[in-house]
Design an enzyme around this catalytic site. Structure first.
Site, PDB file in Angstrom:
ATOM      1  N   GLY A  96       1.051  -1.252   0.092  1.00 32.46           N
ATOM      2  CA  GLY A  96       0.006   0.255   0.091  1.00 32.46           C
ATOM      3  C   GLY A  96       0.456   1.189   0.132  1.00 32.46           C
ATOM      4  CG  ASP A  97       2.873   4.530  -1.596  1.00 38.56           C
ATOM      5  OD1 ASP A  97       3.856   4.827  -1.007  1.00 38.56           O
ATOM      6  OD2 ASP A  97       2.484   6.019  -1.995  1.00 38.56           O
TER       7      ASP A  97
END
Length: 209
Positions: free
Chosen positions: A77-78
């Site tokens: 995730g980012d």
């Protein structure tokens, strides 16, 4: 009862970890060690969505290719905050965070969160898929300079996208969120459920708490 499907989190984000635990999933966090600045620089022009999706994918792939043995799903995730046409990551420095907060009080911006999920059940790297999520964050107009300085002094806003949190001390400065609030934390739970089910796995099969 069958064993729960294990989730490996390609992140050491306390917020993502707490979010997953709150919804019944106790993941195994593994740092991805991706050079984010180099990856973005090497990718050329990117939209905010393109950037968070690129980094989410690279983080998940870095963990998948680390040589460790896996039996479950790997999640990367980012997040990035888009404000008035600019994309903000982590400010790192107090003066940067202060400048951003003075500009964004009384206004709104969009928090983009990228998700990338790799099926690694049985120790075999298989299908992978991802999707972005976005939520609009509205900041209070009456935030004082003293409040901003006190918030920055806690150190909390220095290492989070956009220099704010919704699940800790920054919550009092946010008037509302349009969209899934979990997105602001860095992980959209409804979107993750959708991705899990697209891999042919029931969401409830991940519950292990």
């Amino acid at each position: 009862m069958p064993e729960p499907v294990r989730l490996y989190l390609a992140s050491t984000s306390p917020a993502r970890l707490a979010t997953l635990r709150a919804v019944g999933i106790d993941p195994i966090p593994i740092p991805s060690r991706v050079d984010e600045e180099a990856a973005v620089a090497g990718a050329g022009a990117l939209t905010p969505v393109g950037m968070v999706m690129l980094l989410a994918r690279l983080k998940a792939e870095a963990v998948a290719e680390s040589g460790a043995e896996f039996d479950g799903l790997i999640l990367g995730g980012d997040s990035a905050f888009e404000f008035e046409g600019e994309v903000y990551g982590k400010p790192h420095l107090p003066e940067v965070a202060r400048r951003r907060w003075r500009a964004q009080r009384g206004r709104s911006g969009v928090l983009h969160s990228g998700h990338w999920l790799i099926d690694a059940r049985g120790g075999i790297i298989g299908a992978a898929l991802g999707a972005p999520a976005a939520a609009t964050v509205r900041f209070a107009a009456d935030i004082t300079d003293d409040e901003i300085d006190a918030y920055i002094a806690t150190g909390e806003p220095l290492e989070v996208a956009g220099a704010f949190t919704i699940d800790s001390k920054g919550a009092g400065f946010i008037e509302g969120v349009d969209g899934d609030p979990h997105t602001v934390v860095g992980l959209s739970v409804p979107l993750l459920r959708m991705l899990v089910r697209q891999l042919g796995i029931e969401w409830t099969d991940l519950w292990n708490r």
